[in-house]
Motif scaffolding. Structure first.
Motif, mmCIF file in Angstrom:
data_model
loop_
_atom_site.group_PDB
_atom_site.id
_atom_site.type_symbol
_atom_site.label_atom_id
_atom_site.label_comp_id
_atom_site.label_asym_id
_atom_site.label_seq_id
_atom_site.Cartn_x
_atom_site.Cartn_y
_atom_site.Cartn_z
ATOM 1 N N THR A 186 0.595 -1.296 -0.066
ATOM 2 C CA THR A 186 0.017 -0.005 -0.124
ATOM 3 C C THR A 186 0.648 1.070 0.045
ATOM 4 O OG1 THR A 186 -0.216 -0.216 2.564
ATOM 5 C CG2 THR A 186 -2.074 -1.074 1.019
ATOM 6 N N HIS A 187 2.170 1.195 0.450
ATOM 7 C CA HIS A 187 3.169 2.300 0.350
ATOM 8 C C HIS A 187 2.371 3.738 0.799
ATOM 9 C CE1 HIS A 187 6.387 -0.052 -0.897
ATOM 10 N NE2 HIS A 187 5.588 -0.543 -1.845
ATOM 11 N N ALA A 189 -0.279 4.914 0.376
ATOM 12 C CA ALA A 189 -1.141 5.682 -0.260
ATOM 13 C C ALA A 189 -2.481 5.787 0.413
ATOM 14 C CB ALA A 189 -1.428 4.761 -1.621
ATOM 15 N N SER A 222 4.813 7.709 -0.157
ATOM 16 C CA SER A 222 3.980 9.106 -0.026
ATOM 17 C C SER A 222 4.536 9.929 0.878
ATOM 18 C CB SER A 222 2.716 8.816 -0.189
ATOM 19 O OG SER A 222 2.023 8.455 1.538
ATOM 20 N N GLN A 420 -1.258 -3.052 -5.672
ATOM 21 C CA GLN A 420 -0.441 -2.025 -5.180
ATOM 22 C C GLN A 420 -1.352 -0.775 -4.667
ATOM 23 O OE1 GLN A 420 2.536 -0.856 -7.938
ATOM 24 N NE2 GLN A 420 1.014 0.080 -9.136
ATOM 25 N N TYR A 421 -0.780 0.140 -3.678
ATOM 26 C CA TYR A 421 -1.199 1.585 -3.580
ATOM 27 C C TYR A 421 -2.686 1.458 -3.129
ATOM 28 C CZ TYR A 421 3.369 2.318 -5.862
ATOM 29 O OH TYR A 421 4.616 2.364 -6.104
#
Length: 690
Positions: A186-187, A189, A222, A420-421
């Motif tokens: 998910t970084h 986000a 982020s 992702q994200y």
């Protein structure tokens, strides 16, 4: 005689009346205008069967009864049945009392479902329809066989007052079900997190026992992470009630020689436990107190375990976690050590089996089809039997449906990964037989962008978002005529990717690195940037600080390496060695031209490596030394660049301490108010060109 004795005598006489097969002596009355009427002995009508209560003959002559004279729906009171004795010229009457009786067993209100291997009750309370109404009665079922999974038919039987009724009912024998919601990479986000919360609530409304698992890399990517170091993510994850998480490689981005303080804070304040089976935290002063070297059946929140056991659908399910061994070279692990994933996975499976746990889930941050020289989920499934599900992350792979691995295995393994994200919430539903073997599976990805945000999640995010928005909206004074794309191939080796192809974004980043490095050392001939360190695209139009930060979120510093030409060539062989598979260590370049042939074996692919000497491109010579700029992460040997690591250990690396995103921002500004991105043929596969 007492009333009670009188009642007993009356009941006995009534029963005797029912059982008699002959008429009592008739009382014949003569009427001037009527035929004689025979008064037969009273009787009870059982189970609505009037024929059984009425005599067939009188003095050898057949009787024809007028059945319409008795209302079978009128229960409990005596009625007079009338008939005629054929050939005798006589009428006959008989007082009958219709008793309540069963008519039908009603079908179950819910489908009959039994668990495989579990005994089914022979007598079950069931609704039975009587003449007077419907009542719950003990109904006997024929033996229900639960040894095999499938659809079958059972017979229900109920007997009352001589009346037996039956009902055939379909029933299902099913295995043990496990439903998992999953996220990965998910970084930070977080703008989509409130919509993810909505998707989670929808699934839980349908499947209340569904677990929620994250497969790593919440950290980095982020402004939310740059500013809050995972605490903004954790606020939302705690609200969403995650059940488990495995640390990804980026969870170790902020390590120092002492350890990982930010990661320790993230773990400590989590309202869920972590599984981490191949990571040694013993020398990390912040993490070691949070780690438990055990498989726990009662795991505490805010702690890391070798494995965790949860009870789902009445069965124990074992979970263990794996982090890619590449973390040692692609993050900042400090004193953390990473152990062999195959050996630790086998150890975990064996431990669960010894504890009687046959349903086993690996929460993996190895990557679906990542570099096989290190580790990936496909190799894990191939080499370790007994893993039923692999909930994966690391390669940002969009598996729209679960992948089932069966070849060469005694038990199948289901692999899932959810892009992702925060773009998707993954779901997987698995059914096991009594031995813990997967017999059914299904799954999908829910596109959260199409959902409405959860109001309370929006409220939780608001204070973090206010800070980030302020930073993000600060323009740098440059406008792009076209977007700077940052593609990933999502498992399609024919598609372009920042991790295997030249991009306009990579060109601009490395141009900025080279320009800045030359300010400090004019002898620098080129710059390289690992594709895995470029994290986001930038839209066309005005560029903001937030976009630049999101593209280069790790805060890496600029370094200058002093390398032999042979070392530089070896590094570029490594850069394209697994092409067309994505490689986080793929090197974007400025000042170089790289020609390679992907049809050649790894290690023999570089056809030509040239650098710009100020007037033209010339060949890099093996014995000549060259100065090359890169980020400090890569300069230390990140992404397994042993050539750079050797130079670092030899003291041939100079860290300038200049932050990468600031260098990139400054370079964009130096190009003027309008910038046109371009791919220039700096890195070319001659095999594809042919």
């Amino acid at each position: 005689m007492t009333k009670k004795s009188s009642r007993k005598l009356y009941t006995a006489l009534a029963v005797a009346a029912v059982s008699t097969a002959s008429l009592a002596p008739a009382v014949v009355t003569e009427a001037a205008s009527k035929a004689p009427v025979v008064k037969a002995k009273s009787a009870y009508v059982y189970a609505g069967d009037l024929d059984a209560a009425l005599d067939a003959t009188y003095e050898g002559a057949p009787i024809h009864w007028y059945k319409s004279s008795v209302n079978l729906e009128k229960l409990g009171t005596f009625q007079t049945a009338k008939g005629i004795v054929k050939g005798k010229g006589k009428y006959i009457e008989k007082r009958v009392r219709v008793l309540d009786h069963p008519i039908a067993i009603l079908p179950p209100s819910e489908p009959l479902v039994f668990k495989q291997g579990k005994p089914a009750l022979g007598i079950v309370k069931q609704q039975v329809k009587f003449a007077s109404g419907t009542y719950e009665k003990a109904v006997r079922w024929s033996k229900i066989d639960t040894s095999e999974v499938g659809e079958f038919v059972a017979t229900a039987t109920y007997t009352n007052r001589g009346k037996t009724i039956t009902l055939e009912v379909p029933y299902t024998v099913e295995g043990y079900k496990l439903s998992i919601m999953h996220t990965n990479d998910t970084h930070a986000a977080l703008d989509l997190a409130p919509k993810r919360a909505t998707a989670i609530k929808q699934i839980r409304a349908e499947k209340p026992d569904s677990l929620l698992i994250d497969a790593g890399d919440v950290f980095s990517g982020s402004l939310y992470f740059n500013e809050f170091k995972g605490q903004a993510d954790l606020k939302l994850m705690n609200y969403m009630k995650y059940d488990l998480m495995v640390p990804g490689n980026h969870e170790f981005d902020l390590g120092t020689e002492q350890g990982h303080k930010e990661l320790a804070d993230f773990v400590r304040y989590a309202n869920f436990p972590f599984v981490s089976s191949n990571v040694n935290y013993a020398n990390d002063q912040y993490m070691k107190s949070l780690y438990r070297d055990e498989v726990s059946q009662k795991a505490y929140n805010g702690r890391l375990y070798e494995g965790v056991i949860k009870v789902v659908d009445g069965e124990k399910v074992g979970f263990f976690g794996l982090t890619t061994e590449e973390t040692a070279s692609i993050a900042s692990p400090g004193p953390i050590e990473f152990q062999n994933y195959i050996a630790e996975a086998q150890k975990a499976v064996d431990a669960f089996k010894e504890m009687g746990v046959d349903q086993i889930v690996a929460v993996s941050h190895l990557g679906y089809n990542d570099n096989p020289a290190f580790d990936n989920d496909l190799l894990l499934a191939e080499n370790v039997d007994g893993i039923d599900i692999i909930v994966g992350g690391h390669t940002h792979t969009r598996l729209s449906a679960p992948v089932l691995i069966t070849e060469g295995k005694t038990e199948p393994t289901v692999i899932v990964q959810a892009d992702q994200y925060s773009n998707f919430l993954g779901t997987v539903d698995v059914e096991f037989d009594k031995d813990g073997k997967v017999i059914k599976h299904a799954g999908s990805l829910i596109d959260v962008k199409a959902l409405q945000p959860d109001p309370y999640a929006v409220e939780l995010l608001a204070p973090f978002k206010d800070v980030v928005d302020t930073i993000s909206q600060d323009p740098i004074g440059v406008s792009l005529t076209a977007p700077l794309d940052n593609p990933r191939d999502k498992g399609d080796e024919t598609a372009p990717s920042v991790r295997k192809n030249e991009t306009a974004l990579g060109n601009l980043i490395t141009d900025g690195m080279l320009t800045k490095a030359k300010e400090y050392d004019a002898a620098v001939i080129g710059a390289v940037q690992n594709g895995g360190g470029i994290r986001a695209s930038i839209d066309a139009g005005p560029v903001t600080t937030g976009e630049v930060l999101t593209t280069l979120p790790f805060g890496n510093t600029l370094a200058i390496m002093d390398l032999k030409g042979s070392e530089l060539k070896a590094a570029f062989e490594r850069s394209v060695g697994i092409y067309p598979i994505e490689n986080g260590g793929f090197l974007h370049v400025s000042g170089f031209k790289v020609l390679f042939d992907s049809s050649k074996p790894a290690g023999e692919r570089i056809v030509s490596l040239q650098y710009n000497n100020g007037t033209e491109f010339v060949d890099v010579e093996d014995a000549t030394s060259y100065k090359v700029a890169t980020n400090f992460f890569t300069a230390q040997g990140g992404d397994n660049y042993v050539e750079f690591e050797t130079a670092f250990k030899d003291g041939r690396v100079n860290d300038l301490g200049l932050i990468d995103w600031e260098n990139f921002r400054d370079h964009l500004i130096s190009l003027g108010e309008e910038v046109t991105p371009a791919v220039e043929g700096r890195i070319v596969d001659v095999n594809a060109a042919e």
